[in-house]
Design an enzyme around this catalytic site. Structure first.
Site, short mmCIF file in Angstrom:
data_model
loop_
_atom_site.label_atom_id
_atom_site.label_comp_id
_atom_site.label_asym_id
_atom_site.label_seq_id
_atom_site.Cartn_x
_atom_site.Cartn_y
_atom_site.Cartn_z
N SER A 147 -9.35 -0.06 -0.35
CA SER A 147 -8.07 0.59 -0.61
C SER A 147 -8.23 2.11 -0.66
O SER A 147 -8.64 2.73 0.30
CB SER A 147 -7.46 0.03 -1.91
OG SER A 147 -6.14 0.48 -2.12
N ASP A 212 -0.46 -8.52 2.77
CA ASP A 212 -0.63 -7.36 1.88
C ASP A 212 0.70 -6.62 1.77
O ASP A 212 1.22 -6.10 2.76
CB ASP A 212 -1.71 -6.44 2.43
CG ASP A 212 -2.17 -5.39 1.44
OD1 ASP A 212 -1.34 -4.94 0.62
OD2 ASP A 212 -3.36 -5.03 1.47
N HIS A 241 -3.14 -7.72 -1.44
CA HIS A 241 -3.95 -6.52 -1.63
C HIS A 241 -5.10 -6.72 -2.61
O HIS A 241 -6.08 -6.00 -2.56
CB HIS A 241 -3.05 -5.38 -2.11
CG HIS A 241 -3.68 -4.02 -1.96
ND1 HIS A 241 -4.02 -3.48 -0.73
CD2 HIS A 241 -4.02 -3.09 -2.88
CE1 HIS A 241 -4.54 -2.28 -0.91
NE2 HIS A 241 -4.55 -2.02 -2.19
#
Length: 370
Positions: A147, A212, A241
């Site tokens: 991320s 996601d 996610h």
């Protein structure tokens, strides 16, 4: 103006756990630093490292006596070492690697405030620690970015021509692109990964969930298209996610990747060198040491560097996708087969369910607004 936009970007991008999930304590008998509220392990070192921007960050190093490679893991948003501790120790065990993780400035018990520039200094400091304290060589290091962690990961990867490999987990094309479907790079954007990834010359593995809702899967697919050295990506059908580690395919694919990377010729021989971007010769440890001042002075030269990256990226996008390290056709088959989150092998699934890894609200505006 730059300070204003950086501050605005920080409000959108950075969510350190508040309060931190751990404290630092000193072992009663050993005098060594320990992370509180987690099982003590003899093969884990906890360190405090000073960055060139004046912050003191916390890092942990997991030693695996059978390892030939070292993973430098940059974690995602709303997480710190207390939450990542079990994952890091399990990955080190099952992937048979040494693993270094760290908290960004302002995360966990690291001092300072979160910012793009601070994360760049943070990862440089940790990488240098791997070289100087643990004797890791550039050609034996794999950078792993999850991320937000994909930002510092790719920034460092562009400046390590002999790097062994990169893993991007739920990665972003850029901070602005997470919130708005912009087609170009603006000067005030942060983590311009879409412009930097064409400059990475080592194999890259992309992992992304197809469901996601925070960072759309299109980010991972676009980054994969721009890779020079593609490895078979992992598109986890139904993955969001924050739960990709719960899929059995996650660990299996990482093991396969590590095994393939170990069999590749050593990048120090020059076979991994980019044909499009000549790098200065670095034939010895001494020469690598001499090259460090250019890394330390990066912050002064970053604006011009970003302009060069933007120019190169536009050229690279016109190129056809190069040969994958593994055939891309295989990657598509993994997309078509549905995966369900279930108990994984070797205690991995059970362990992960007890660990909070990421805030589902990362990258969304704060309640106070901007």
């Amino acid at each position: 103006m730059g300070a204003v936009t950086s501050s605005m970007a920080a409000k959108f991008a950075f969510f350190p756990p508040n309060p931190p999930s751990y404290k630092l304590v000193v072992g009663e008998h050993t005098g060594k630093l320990l992370i509180s509220d987690v099982p003590h392990r003899e093969n884990v070192d906890v360190l405090k490292l000073c960055t060139k921007r004046g912050n003191e960050i916390v890092a942990m190093y997991v030693k695996n006596p059978s390892a030939s490679l070292t993973v430098l893991y940059s974690h995602g948003n709303a997480a710190d070492l207390g939450q990542m501790y079990e994952l890091f120790t399990e990955l080190s065990l099952h992937l048979c690697v040494n693993l270094m993780g760290y908290d960004y400035s302002g995360y966990g018990q690291s001092s300072g405030k979160p910012s793009e520039q601070n994360t760049y200094a943070d990862i440089e400091t940790v990488y240098r620690c791997l070289e100087e304290i643990y004797g890791a060589k550039e050609e034996d290091v794999i950078l792993y970015g999850q991320s937000v962690g994909s930002g510092p990961t790719l920034d460092l990867a562009t400046r390590l021509p002999r790097l062994r490999a990169v893993v991007l987990h739920s990665a972003i094309m850029s901070g602005l692109r997470v919130m708005y479907p912009v087609k170009r790079t603006y000067w005030f954007d942060i983590y311009k990964n879409v412009d930097k990834i064409p400059l990475v010359t080592c194999p890259v593995l992309i992992i992304h969930g197809t469901a996601d809702e925070v960072v759309d899967c299109s980010h991972g697919k676009q980054l994969w298209e721009l890779c020079k050295e593609k490895y078979e990506p992992l598109w986890l059908k139904g993955g969001n996610h924050c739960n990709l580690e719960l899929y059995p395919e996650y660990l299996k694919h990482l093991k396969k990747f590590i095994s393939a990377i170990e069999k590749l010729p050593n990048p120090s021989s020059g076979c991994q060198q980019s044909t499009d971007q000549p790098e200065p010769p670095r034939n010895s440890t001494d020469q690598r040491e001499k090259s460090r001042p250019s890394i330390d002075q990066r912050e002064k030269s970053r604006p011009s560097t970003d302009r060069r990256e933007k120019s190169r990226a536009s050229t690279d996008r016109r190129e056809k996708s190069r040969k994958s390290t593994d055939r891309p056709e295989k990657a598509r088959s993994s997309t078509d087969q549905p995966e369900r989150a279930r108990n994984s092998i070797d205690r991995f699934g059970d362990m992960m369910r007890s660990v909070g890894l990421c805030n589902i609200d990362c990258f969304k505006p704060t309640a106070s607004g901007i």
